[in-house]
Design an enzyme around this catalytic site. Structure first.
Site: not given
Ligand SMILES: Cc1cc2nc3c(=O)[nH]c(=O)nc-3n(C[C@H](O)[C@H](O)[C@H](O)COP(=O)(O)O)c2cc1C
Ligand code: SF4
Length: 440
Positions: A102, A168-170, A173
């Protein structure tokens, strides 16, 4: 229950993945302050590769030092990091699992700014609404430098033998800070109408194609709906980009050569809808948020709120979160909208942990694959559980977000004590990421 759709290979233009479950991005402070990677990060990723996911999309990997959101994340801002990523990729590949890096830049949205650049860069000069991190409005020269940094990051990922990159366009950020109608207040060619706001990311895509080739997998994570006004405490504000606007951005990106979309939500992170949960873990946050007090203008005020008015903090947050039984697949309607507009595969994130739900989302054509973060932290072997014919893990993720609340100060892992026979068992599972130790 027919789980066959989960186990069909997923074919992107330049990459095939063995099944439809992608480990979603999960950041933890596993690495060195200077951005060099560690054995611990490799141990972390191997937990999921061994558990059977088809692909892993990495944590937030900064393309520039100034784009870092917190120290101790492995970076891709220099060729000196290529050997580490090569080693990590090799280890993951041994389990027939693909690894997508990413490419990230935090802009004004950070957690702990670090010693080198206390002030971030952004499309705007207004601080972020969550913690109040100061930022400078980027000049066109800084924009161009950052576009090149993304392209160099992609080139390095390719040289490291990784399987692709994700922009990472979401989630608020830097790329979101340009795309978002709620954040971008520029008056030059990078602000104003949608086409101008999308210029930055489109330039990144073209630069990556020129630097890393047309045959290197490139996907984009995007917040299709921004819900920028979700938390009243952060200011009412405008709601941000609509589904129609984001779908148009995806069309342009696909035309420019993006191979897949990873559908997410929310114009800041964390957001009540991402990672979605109905019970903000205020006690844990009050215990770890102190780390951020000196970094952002509003951080001390947030800290006091968490300590003195936890019920108010919880109420504000939970009011904007999906209902507990609506968390799994909450982004599927948005994924479907993107999927009907573009010809490339769509991956959907958000709450997935039930085989039946995942299989039917794929079968209905809402998405081509799902990405999973927290339920895989809770059950690293979830894919194997599905393969055995079980619909859900015996101890599913509760969406409590304690993993997130702990990660600023503690190792990444599941901190929901009720899922473990004892607190010691929980700590032991969290600490297992340090095994094998670097010099073992
Ligand atoms: C501890 C933690 C760290 C995360 N770090 C990132 C990240 O670095 N980049 C990103 O795009 N999303 C990050 N996310 C979001 C997850 O990738 C995911 O899209 C989001 O948690 C929803 O999915 P889930 O319900 O399966 O957790 C993070 C989520 C958590 C809980
Ligand atoms: S702490 Fe564990 S149960 Fe809670 S959201 Fe994180 S992974 Fe799920």
């Amino acid at each position: 229950m027919d789980v066959a759709p989960i186990f069909e290979p997923l074919r992107f233009r330049n990459l095939t993945v063995k099944n439809r479950i992608v480990r979603s991005n999960i950041s933890g402070r596993f690495d060195n302050y200077d951005g060099s990677g560690t054995r611990t990060r490799i141990n972390w990723e191997l937990k999921f590769a061994r558990g059977g996911v088809g692909a892993i999309v990495s944590s937030f990997v900064p393309v520039q030092l100034r784009g870092r959101i917190v120290p101790n994340y492995a970076m891709i801002d220099s060729d000196r990091h290529i050997p580490f990523w090569r080693e990590l990729g090799r280890a993951v590949h041994e389990h027939d699992c693909r690894f997508i890096l990413q490419l990230s830049h935090g802009g004004r949205q950070r957690d702990v700014s670090g010693i080198e650049f206390p002030v971030g860069l952004s499309s705007t000069d207004r601080p972020d609404p969550t913690h109040g991190f100061a930022c400078e409005r980027m000049t066109v020269a800084q924009i161009q430098e950052t576009v090149s940094a993304f392209a160099e990051g992609a080139r390095r990922a390719r040289e490291a033998g990784l399987d692709g990159v994700e922009l990472h366009g979401a989630n608020g950020y830097l790329i979101t800070q340009f795309l978002s109608s709620a954040i971008n207040d520029r008056r030059d060619e990078y602000g104003g109408p949608l086409q101008n706001r999308a210029r930055f990311v489109l330039e990144i895509v073209r630069a990556i194609r020129a630097r890393a080739g047309d045959d290197f997998h490139l996907q984009m994570k995007i917040s299709v709906q921004e819900y920028n006004d979700a938390v009243a405490l952060f200011g009412a504000g405008p709601s941000g980009n609509t589904v129609e606007e984001s779908v148009q951005v995806c069309r342009w990106l696909a035309e420019a050569g993006v191979d897949a979309f990873h559908v997410s939500t929310g114009s800041f992170f964390p957001h009540p809808r991402n990672p979605a949960g109905r019970d903000l873990p205020v006690e844990e946050l009050a215990a770890t948020y102190d780390t951020m007090i000196s970094s952002g203008e509003d951080a001390f005020q947030n800290y006091l709120l968490l300590r003195r008015l936890p019920a108010l903090a919880r109420r504000q947050w939970n009011a904007a979160a999906p209902a507990a039984d609506a968390i799994e697949g909450a982004n599927l309607p948005d994924a479907r909208r993107v999927k009907t507009a573009v010809a490339v595969p769509v991956i959907c994130t958000g709450g997935f942990q039930t085989a039946r739900v995942i299989a039917s989302a794929i079968q209905r054509g809402d998405c081509d694959a799902v990405s999973i973060a927290r339920p895989l932290i809770a059950n690293n072997d979830l894919v194997e559980i599905f393969r055995r014919g079980q619909d859900r893990a015996d101890r599913p993720c509760t969406y409590c977000n304690r993993c997130l609340a702990n990660v600023i100060e503690h190792p990444l892992g599941c901190y929901e004590e009720s899922r473990f026979p004892s607190r010691d068992a929980m700590i032991s599972e969290v600490m297992s990421v340090f095994d094998p130790a670097p010099f073992a």
